[in-house]
Design a protein around this motif. Structure first.
Motif, PDB file in Angstrom:
ATOM      1  N   ALA A  55      43.435  41.724  53.877  1.00 42.04           N
ATOM      2  CA  ALA A  55      43.286  40.288  53.640  1.00 42.04           C
ATOM      3  C   ALA A  55      44.558  39.520  53.980  1.00 42.04           C
ATOM      4  N   ASN A  56      45.603  40.249  54.289  1.00 44.86           N
ATOM      5  CA  ASN A  56      46.906  39.632  54.587  1.00 44.86           C
ATOM      6  C   ASN A  56      47.381  38.781  53.417  1.00 44.86           C
ATOM      7  N   MET A  57      47.278  39.355  52.210  1.00 40.50           N
ATOM      8  CA  MET A  57      47.655  38.659  50.989  1.00 40.50           C
ATOM      9  C   MET A  57      48.564  39.537  50.157  1.00 40.50           C
ATOM     10  N   SER A  58      49.349  38.913  49.306  1.00 37.68           N
ATOM     11  CA  SER A  58      50.093  39.636  48.285  1.00 37.68           C
ATOM     12  C   SER A  58      49.307  39.552  46.983  1.00 37.68           C
ATOM     13  N   ILE A  59      49.625  40.400  46.048  1.00 39.67           N
ATOM     14  CA  ILE A  59      48.898  40.419  44.785  1.00 39.67           C
ATOM     15  C   ILE A  59      49.059  39.094  44.037  1.00 39.67           C
ATOM     16  N   GLN A  60      50.201  38.422  44.239  1.00 41.73           N
ATOM     17  CA  GLN A  60      50.440  37.138  43.573  1.00 41.73           C
ATOM     18  C   GLN A  60      49.562  36.026  44.138  1.00 41.73           C
ATOM     19  N   ASP A  61      49.028  36.203  45.354  1.00 40.56           N
ATOM     20  CA  ASP A  61      48.198  35.169  45.983  1.00 40.56           C
ATOM     21  C   ASP A  61      46.806  35.070  45.368  1.00 40.56           C
ATOM     22  N   LEU A  62      46.409  36.091  44.638  1.00 42.52           N
ATOM     23  CA  LEU A  62      45.067  36.110  44.070  1.00 42.52           C
ATOM     24  C   LEU A  62      44.912  35.041  43.006  1.00 42.52           C
TER      25      LEU A  62
ATOM     26  N   PRO B 227      30.317  63.812  37.147  1.00 47.77           N
ATOM     27  CA  PRO B 227      31.088  62.742  36.480  1.00 47.77           C
ATOM     28  C   PRO B 227      32.591  63.015  36.411  1.00 47.77           C
ATOM     29  N   TYR B 228      32.987  64.239  36.052  1.00 49.98           N
ATOM     30  CA  TYR B 228      34.420  64.524  35.931  1.00 49.98           C
ATOM     31  C   TYR B 228      35.109  64.375  37.274  1.00 49.98           C
ATOM     32  N   MET B 229      34.489  64.882  38.336  1.00 50.01           N
ATOM     33  CA  MET B 229      35.079  64.767  39.669  1.00 50.01           C
ATOM     34  C   MET B 229      35.156  63.296  40.098  1.00 50.01           C
ATOM     35  N   ALA B 230      34.133  62.509  39.729  1.00 53.28           N
ATOM     36  CA  ALA B 230      34.125  61.091  40.094  1.00 53.28           C
ATOM     37  C   ALA B 230      35.269  60.346  39.416  1.00 53.28           C
ATOM     38  N   ILE B 231      35.475  60.612  38.124  1.00 54.03           N
ATOM     39  CA  ILE B 231      36.557  59.955  37.392  1.00 54.03           C
ATOM     40  C   ILE B 231      37.907  60.303  38.007  1.00 54.03           C
ATOM     41  N   GLU B 232      38.100  61.578  38.283  1.00 59.04           N
ATOM     42  CA  GLU B 232      39.366  62.020  38.859  1.00 59.04           C
ATOM     43  C   GLU B 232      39.610  61.383  40.225  1.00 59.04           C
ATOM     44  N   ALA B 233      38.561  61.280  41.035  1.00 65.40           N
ATOM     45  CA  ALA B 233      38.697  60.676  42.364  1.00 65.40           C
ATOM     46  C   ALA B 233      39.017  59.178  42.262  1.00 65.40           C
ATOM     47  N   HIS B 234      38.382  58.473  41.315  1.00 56.34           N
ATOM     48  CA  HIS B 234      38.700  57.060  41.124  1.00 56.34           C
ATOM     49  C   HIS B 234      40.177  56.877  40.764  1.00 56.34           C
ATOM     50  N   GLN B 235      40.652  57.717  39.856  1.00 57.74           N
ATOM     51  CA  GLN B 235      42.049  57.611  39.449  1.00 57.74           C
ATOM     52  C   GLN B 235      42.994  57.865  40.618  1.00 57.74           C
ATOM     53  N   ARG B 236      42.615  58.769  41.486  1.00 55.66           N
ATOM     54  CA  ARG B 236      43.450  59.108  42.634  1.00 55.66           C
ATOM     55  C   ARG B 236      43.421  58.000  43.698  1.00 55.66           C
ATOM     56  N   HIS B 237      42.238  57.416  43.922  1.00 50.69           N
ATOM     57  CA  HIS B 237      42.059  56.533  45.070  1.00 50.69           C
ATOM     58  C   HIS B 237      42.289  55.050  44.787  1.00 50.69           C
ATOM     59  N   LEU B 238      42.046  54.597  43.553  1.00 48.96           N
ATOM     60  CA  LEU B 238      42.006  53.151  43.305  1.00 48.96           C
ATOM     61  C   LEU B 238      43.295  52.418  43.670  1.00 48.96           C
ATOM     62  N   PRO B 239      44.471  52.926  43.326  1.00 53.18           N
ATOM     63  CA  PRO B 239      45.689  52.179  43.722  1.00 53.18           C
ATOM     64  C   PRO B 239      45.773  51.952  45.225  1.00 53.18           C
ATOM     65  N   GLY B 240      45.484  52.968  46.016  1.00 56.40           N
ATOM     66  CA  GLY B 240      45.537  52.828  47.465  1.00 56.40           C
ATOM     67  C   GLY B 240      44.460  51.916  48.000  1.00 56.40           C
ATOM     68  N   VAL B 241      43.272  51.937  47.382  1.00 57.48           N
ATOM     69  CA  VAL B 241      42.172  51.082  47.829  1.00 57.48           C
ATOM     70  C   VAL B 241      42.505  49.613  47.582  1.00 57.48           C
ATOM     71  N   VAL B 242      43.084  49.302  46.418  1.00 55.91           N
ATOM     72  CA  VAL B 242      43.497  47.926  46.131  1.00 55.91           C
ATOM     73  C   VAL B 242      44.574  47.480  47.113  1.00 55.91           C
ATOM     74  N   ARG B 243      45.524  48.364  47.356  1.00 58.22           N
ATOM     75  CA  ARG B 243      46.591  48.019  48.295  1.00 58.22           C
ATOM     76  C   ARG B 243      46.034  47.764  49.697  1.00 58.22           C
ATOM     77  N   GLN B 244      45.065  48.581  50.110  1.00 55.48           N
ATOM     78  CA  GLN B 244      44.454  48.398  51.428  1.00 55.48           C
ATOM     79  C   GLN B 244      43.690  47.084  51.505  1.00 55.48           C
ATOM     80  N   ALA B 245      42.999  46.722  50.422  1.00 51.44           N
ATOM     81  CA  ALA B 245      42.264  45.460  50.397  1.00 51.44           C
ATOM     82  C   ALA B 245      43.207  44.278  50.563  1.00 51.44           C
ATOM     83  N   LEU B 246      44.350  44.315  49.903  1.00 47.53           N
ATOM     84  CA  LEU B 246      45.345  43.246  50.037  1.00 47.53           C
ATOM     85  C   LEU B 246      45.911  43.199  51.450  1.00 47.53           C
ATOM     86  N   LYS B 247      46.165  44.378  52.015  1.00 44.52           N
ATOM     87  CA  LYS B 247      46.731  44.446  53.367  1.00 44.52           C
ATOM     88  C   LYS B 247      45.758  43.860  54.386  1.00 44.52           C
TER      89      LYS B 247
END
Length: 401
Positions: free
Chosen positions: A93-100, A71-91
């Motif tokens: 989809a060819n969308m900006s965050i405001q388009d959502l 669990p501790y490793m999972a939490i730490e990995a989520h904190q590390r990865h989530l910003p980049g994963v969201v950014r990749q999803a937007l990229k």
């Protein structure tokens, strides 16, 4: 405050009308965030069933040495990865965050600390961008994934049977509607996915990128030559728990395998013996699912519940042997009125954010959104979820394209 405005019925009506105009123009777009366990996921899905992106950042390398989720490793990995994963999803989809148009996240159930990472991120984004927010039940999302991934003509019809099989859950239920689920059987001890993981660990099966459960499935396929009676004492050690009852027990076959491994010593077992034990364990666990499914089909007939489809989802539903045996079981149990087997593609069986975005769609289109103060729920049964939604059940806009 946006949350306060959201409580106004007049604002609700205006926002629903606005959502419907967006949908008619280009589809209502939702960013989904999933962090319930050991994968960090973000996806963008539209109300017209388009998956614009689906990003999954695996954590298997973090947990390999523990042979399971730490669990501790999972939490730490989520904190590390989530910003980049969201950014990749937007990229992608060819969308900006405001388009959502809306933001959805896994509210529960799951590992509390992991859920909090996704919950806090989703609420912060929604609040900053003035976007509507919805927290999704993880198992509801698994059950409804097929409405996103299957062609409309192959989608199941309510009511249908569903097997939700994962590392955290083992459920056999009747899906009455997108928000109403009647549980027929659940596990008395641990989940099927956990049992697979534990036996893979005790047999020291080499770790695969897809995790220990998938490793056991592949290991059981290993060619070991001819099998004779001296090689296969394993079928006799497994018994089906609670025969004739609508209930699962996956600790029982795991314990039976563990006793044999402890008696012989895994280092003293040949490769052939380990493969045959893995194969026998998998066969008996799946046989338990077959037997309970047959009981459920009989029960539905007695209750005059018209069942035409079985939906199987969750990480364990990726198992090809499981799918093959369930088809055989359905053919045997439904000779007069064939029951169709519907499964998402394997990559959508395991945890993903596309299913979270899709499961939120009806609520977005109906204007039934959450406030920004909504809390995650690490323990959240489908019974509780169904009871909370039954009084305000939504029309299935998204499920019937």
């Amino acid at each position: 405050m946006y949350g306060a405005v959201l409580r106004s019925p007049r604002h609700q009506l205006r926002r629903v009308t606005c959502c419907q105009s967006w949908t008619s123009r280009r589809g209502f777009s939702v960013l989904g965030i999933e962090t319930s366990a050991d994968d960090t996921c973000a996806a963008i899905v539209t109300s017209d069933r388009k998956i614009l992106s689906n990003v999954v950042q695996s954590q298997h390398s973090y947990h390999e040495e523990y042979r399971g989720i730490h669990p501790y490793m999972a939490i730490e990995a989520h904190q590390r990865h989530l910003p980049g994963v969201v950014r990749q999803a937007l990229k992608e989809a060819n969308m900006s965050i405001q388009d959502l148009d809306g933001i959805a996240f896994t509210r529960g159930p799951g590992i509390a600390g992991c859920l909090s990472v996704g919950s806090n991120a989703a609420k912060t984004l929604a609040g900053a961008l003035n976007k509507p927010l919805i927290g999704v039940h993880h198992m509801q999302a698994h059950a409804l994934t097929v409405f996103l991934t299957s062609p409309p003509e192959e989608a199941p019809q309510f009511p249908f049977l569903s097997l939700l099989l994962s590392g955290g859950h083992s459920l056999l239920l009747v899906a009455v509607s997108p928000t109403n689920f009647r549980i027929l059987a659940t596990t008395a001890d641990q989940s099927i996915g956990t049992a697979f993981d534990h036996v893979a660990k005790m047999l020291e099966i080499p770790w695969m990128a897809a995790g220990p459960g998938a490793s056991l499935e592949q290991f059981a396929k290993t060619e070991v030559g001819d099998v004779d009676s001296d090689d296969l004492p394993y079928d006799n050690i497994f018994v089906t728990p609670m025969p004739g009852k609508l209930a699962f027990s996956f600790s029982a076959p795991e314990s039976q395998a563990a006793r044999l491994v402890e008696k012989r010593g895994v280092r003293n077992m040949s490769l052939k013996s380990r493969v045959l034990l893995a194969r026998a364990f998998q066969t008996r666990v799946v046989l338990q699912l077959e037997q309970k499914l047959a009981i459920a089909i009989k029960h539905c007939r007695e209750e005059q519940i018209p069942i035409r489809h079985l939906v199987v989802s969750g990480g364990v539903a990726s198992n090809a042997f499981l799918r093959e045996r369930l088809r055989v079981c359905l053919d045997s149990a439904s000779t007069d009125d064939r029951i169709s087997l519907v499964c998402p593609p394997p990559k959508f069986c395991t945890d993903n954010a596309a299913m979270i975005a899709w499961a939120s769609m009806d609520r977005f289109l109906s204007g039934d959104t959450d406030e920004y103060s909504v809390e995650h729920k690490s323990r959240w049964s489908l019974d509780e979820f169904s009871a909370s939604t039954r009084s305000k059940e939504l029309q299935p806009h998204a499920w019937q394209p």
